[in-house]
Design an enzyme around this catalytic site. Structure first.
Site, mmCIF file in Angstrom:
data_model
loop_
_atom_site.group_PDB
_atom_site.id
_atom_site.type_symbol
_atom_site.label_atom_id
_atom_site.label_comp_id
_atom_site.label_asym_id
_atom_site.label_seq_id
_atom_site.Cartn_x
_atom_site.Cartn_y
_atom_site.Cartn_z
ATOM 1 N N CYS A 155 0.837 -1.201 0.000
ATOM 2 C CA CYS A 155 0.000 0.000 0.000
ATOM 3 C C CYS A 155 0.877 1.259 0.000
ATOM 4 C CB CYS A 155 -0.979 -0.021 1.178
ATOM 5 S SG CYS A 155 -2.321 1.186 1.017
ATOM 6 N N HIS B 31 -3.813 -4.966 0.489
ATOM 7 C CA HIS B 31 -3.333 -5.410 1.804
ATOM 8 C C HIS B 31 -3.368 -6.931 1.885
ATOM 9 C CE1 HIS B 31 -2.947 -1.557 3.926
ATOM 10 N NE2 HIS B 31 -3.966 -1.153 3.182
ATOM 11 N N GLU C 67 -2.069 -8.736 4.091
ATOM 12 C CA GLU C 67 -2.025 -9.200 5.481
ATOM 13 C C GLU C 67 -3.408 -9.391 6.101
ATOM 14 O OE1 GLU C 67 -1.743 -4.642 5.814
ATOM 15 O OE2 GLU C 67 -1.259 -6.232 4.388
#
EC number: 6.3.5.2
Length: 535
Positions: A97, A184, A186
């Protein structure tokens, strides 16, 4: 959720000895989550601030670097960035990001306000399923949160993916081992995100998956033995998983040189005192001193309803009680010709990160479970869990042979049930709440939900009177609030969607078995805006 079953157990040795993966934090709400995901892939990781000088970053001998997201825009004056020496170091780097945008911007790519901001679930088209996107399908569901886009990749980079609002949504320069992704990976809302992280770590950076519970224990046992020598050690048990695992790990290293002190303040849940006194001791063989201070705590709390005053009284009372027990341990050690030099604390990695602490912190950190230990204790600290997240601690507890009832105990505040009674704390109210809480925990466990739910506070609205009908009679009872939440780190949380039939069983049992309770309600508020605990 990260669990012992997900920790690789096939390789011994420990990757931190060969240098960590560094997660450079640009102020992202998900920075800790990135570090956790790296650990889940079997690789040791550490968080460092973006303000750390690049020479210090590289002096840590990182085997890979991940640049986190963040709230800033790269082209705004004063926006955080990173020295381009990182990109020239030969260390594999992944930008996520904002970190992806920093990489593109600093290396000469074109970054500008996005024609179309993308927030939430976004479909990404994969242009080249290679490198970090190896084995990817042609389309991926991803989680985006950006109003700035990389419109043109820097020279030497290949575009791996794009979205409607991001012409360059993923890129790679294989010759320099530099990679970037706009979404993202994660978060769980990017279903293939963990695969991307593992591709970066294992395929692109060629790192082994050698961060596991067995190797952590082996490494810590060696360090503790070297640190302690033949001195004696004291540990305050709170009844929670962190202090229990820390104590078990230290005991594995030094055996009877450790003495644990457990203060029973009368505010624990049903069965917890017996669990610590019997099950924990039986599993570990640890020498335990138990202090029954329930009446003292109740006397000190008489007539007190204000939440912060409750916390302060409980914290201060704990300190005084622990000090008294500490003197006993020191006297007994002195009679044997020994000296108590060390104090064990169950500090976790999020505590270190949030307090801004680093290696070798000298001052005793206020214990988040028990309201703070005396600041003038002249002990050296042993913090065997300070590099670990909660689920890694559970994995170690399992590996050490602790009972599941201890390892998988839900997080519980140091002030205990004292801050789950809205109103004055009395013995009668504690007994009532203890029974209701035990019913809720038992039914959640029966339904197989105890490991899916982060915790389920049960709150007694003692100062609220609810009208009910029980046995054809009008009653005025106290409502109980169920607060089941799902979380990974307690910094944010969502209310858990417990099946209706489970909720119905809990409600029926509580109102039948706890006659002073005639209403059970569900708290369906996320954090933020609400905290997990009511007080």
């Amino acid at each position: 959720m990260f669990s012992p079953r997900k920790i690789p157990m096939n390789v011994r040795g420990i990757s931190m000895a060969n240098g960590p993966v560094l997660v450079v934090d640009f102020g992202a709400q998900y920075a800790q989550l990135i570090a956790r995901r790296v650990r889940e892939a079997g690789v040791y990781s550490e968080l460092v601030p973006h303000s750390m000088p690049v020479d210090e970053i590289l002096a840590k001998d990182p085997k890979a670097i991940i640049l986190s997201g963040g709230p800033a825009s790269v082209f705004e004056p004063g926006a955080p960035t990173i020295d381009t020496k990182v990109f020239e170091s030969g260390v594999p780097v992944l930008g996520i990001c904002y970190g992806f945008q920093v990489m593109a911007y600093e290396l000469g790519g074109k970054v500008d306000k996005a024609a179309l901001g993308e927030y939430g679930k976004t479909s990404a088209t994969i242009d080249d399923a290679a490198g970090i996107l190896a084995d990817s399908p042609a389309e991926q569901t991803t989680w985006m949160s950006h109003g700035v886009a990389v419109e043109q990749a820097p020279a030497g980079f290949e575009v791996l993916a794009h979205t409607e609002g991001a012409p360059v949504a993923a890129m790679a320069d294989e010759s320099r081992k530099l990679y970037g992704v706009q979404w993202h990976p994660e978060v769980k809302h990017s279903p293939l995100g963990q695969k991307l992280i593992e591709n970066f770590l294992h395929r692109c950076a060629a790192l082994p998956n050698d961060w596991d519970a067995s190797s952590i224990i082996e490494d810590q046992v060696k360090k503790i033995r070297e640190q302690v020598g033949d001195a004696e050690v004291i540990c305050g048990l709170s009844g929670g998983v962190d202090s229990a695992v820390a104590a078990a790990l230290v005991h594995k290293a030094i055996g009877d040189q450790l003495t644990c002190v457990f203060v029973d303040h009368g505010l624990l849940r049903k069965g917890e005192v017996e669990q610590v006194k019997h099950d924990f001791v039986a599993a570990t063989g640890i020498r335990l001193i138990t202090v029954d201070a329930a009446d003292d705590f109740l006397d000190a709390l008489a007539g007190v309803s204000e939440p912060e005053r409750k916390r302060k009284i409980i914290g201060e009372k704990f300190i005084r009680t622990f000090e008294k027990a500490q003197r006993q341990v020191l006297e007994e050690a002195g009679a044997r010709g020994k000296e108590v030099k060390f104090l064990v604390q169950g500090t976790l990695y999020p505590d270190v990160v949030e307090s801004g602490g680093g290696d070798g912190a000298a001052n005793i950190k206020s214990h988040h479970n028990v309201g703070g230990l005396p600041k003038d204790i002249k002990f050296q600290l042993i913090e065997p869990l300070r590099t670990l997240f909660k689920d890694e601690v559970r994995a170690i507890g399992t590996e050490l042979g602790l009972p599941d009832e201890i390892v998988w105990r839900q997080p519980f505040p140091g002030p205990g049930l004292g801050i789950r009674i809205i109103g004055e704390i009395t013995k009668e109210r504690l007994d009532l709440l203890r029974e209701a809480d035990a019913i809720a925990r038992e039914e959640l466990s029966k339904a197989g939900l105890d490991r899916d739910i982060w915790q389920c506070p049960v709150v007694l609205l003692a100062d609220v009177h609810s009208v009910g009908v029980q046995g054809d009679e009008r009653t005025y009872g106290s409502p109980i609030v169920l607060r089941p939440v799902s979380s990974e780190d307690a910094m944010t949380a969502d209310w858990s969607r417990v099946p209706y039939d489970v909720l119905a069983t809990i409600s029926t049992r509580i109102t039948n078995e706890c006659r002073q309770i005639n209403r059970v309600v569900l708290d369906c508020t996320s954090k933020p805006p609400a905290t997990i605990e009511w007080e």
